[in-house]
Design an enzyme around this catalytic site. Sequence first.
Site: not given
Length: 309
Positions: A76, A87
């Site tokens: 990724e 995140e």
Amino acid sequence: MSGEDRRPEGGEPRETRAGSDGGRRPASTEYNSDVEAAIRENHPALITYLAVGDPSIEETKAYVEALDRGGSDLIELGLPFSEPIAEGPTIQASINRALEAGTTSEAFFELVEDLETDATLLVMTYYNKILQYGTEPDVRPFVERAAEVGLSGIIVPDLPAEEADPLREACDQHGLDLIFIIAPTTEGERLETIMSQVSGFAYVQARLGTTGARGDVSSATHDSLARLSDYEVPKAVGFGVSEGDHAAEIVEAGADGVIVGSALVDIVASSDDPAADLEAKAEELKRGAVRGSETVTNDTEDAPEPEQP
């Protein structure tokens, strides 16, 4: 990306999938897509993540290729966005460093073109980056460019499946997978909606909250994999995976792959030799995943034969 065709070799192609507008998805293997093939043929798959541009585009290239050498089956590539809501602090800091280094969408795509890897490549970013890539708000230019440089799938953490039709249609037209994250609390009608849209693999969120390396595997991982066991799409588990032992436990629980990000970003931020340490970490994680698969195989072989009536 190097000039060779990186699509995984496999058996005879299956029939291509129809896109939402009647377009056709190319099928280069016996599986539905390159992403699914990469997971099935390298089972259990190691999926790794880095934010592109941290600390520079040139160093990212070296680090991605190190992960590839270490055994990553899919990688990724994070396209930095200023508000990465999924995140945790580690990846947020990495994204901030990438933005401060001047990483743009076009620099990201040029990096992908320049990479020399065997791993299947995905982009992970947020919907606004996709929508605003062209001269006017439209997801199609981004998807077209992603396909052009050799990306095989897109992960968009902030895109609800109920609102994904435009991106789904564009991905179908250009042969890219659209991968959704499934939280531990996702069930019922919402789960059905996501699973009707997902392709490539289902990204199973190991625990509630944001990304970040953890010291153990959440019990929610086992529950989520059990809940998804009836769906045929491959399942890969992320959020908190940082060690080979974690990878082994997750594969033993029924995952087809493990996803690791924060532990790798930590290496980029703190190591004296990030490329060497990333390669070694990928090797450790892949070994752990394989060990988990071997445990499952051995348990199956040792199971007693059912009694005959």
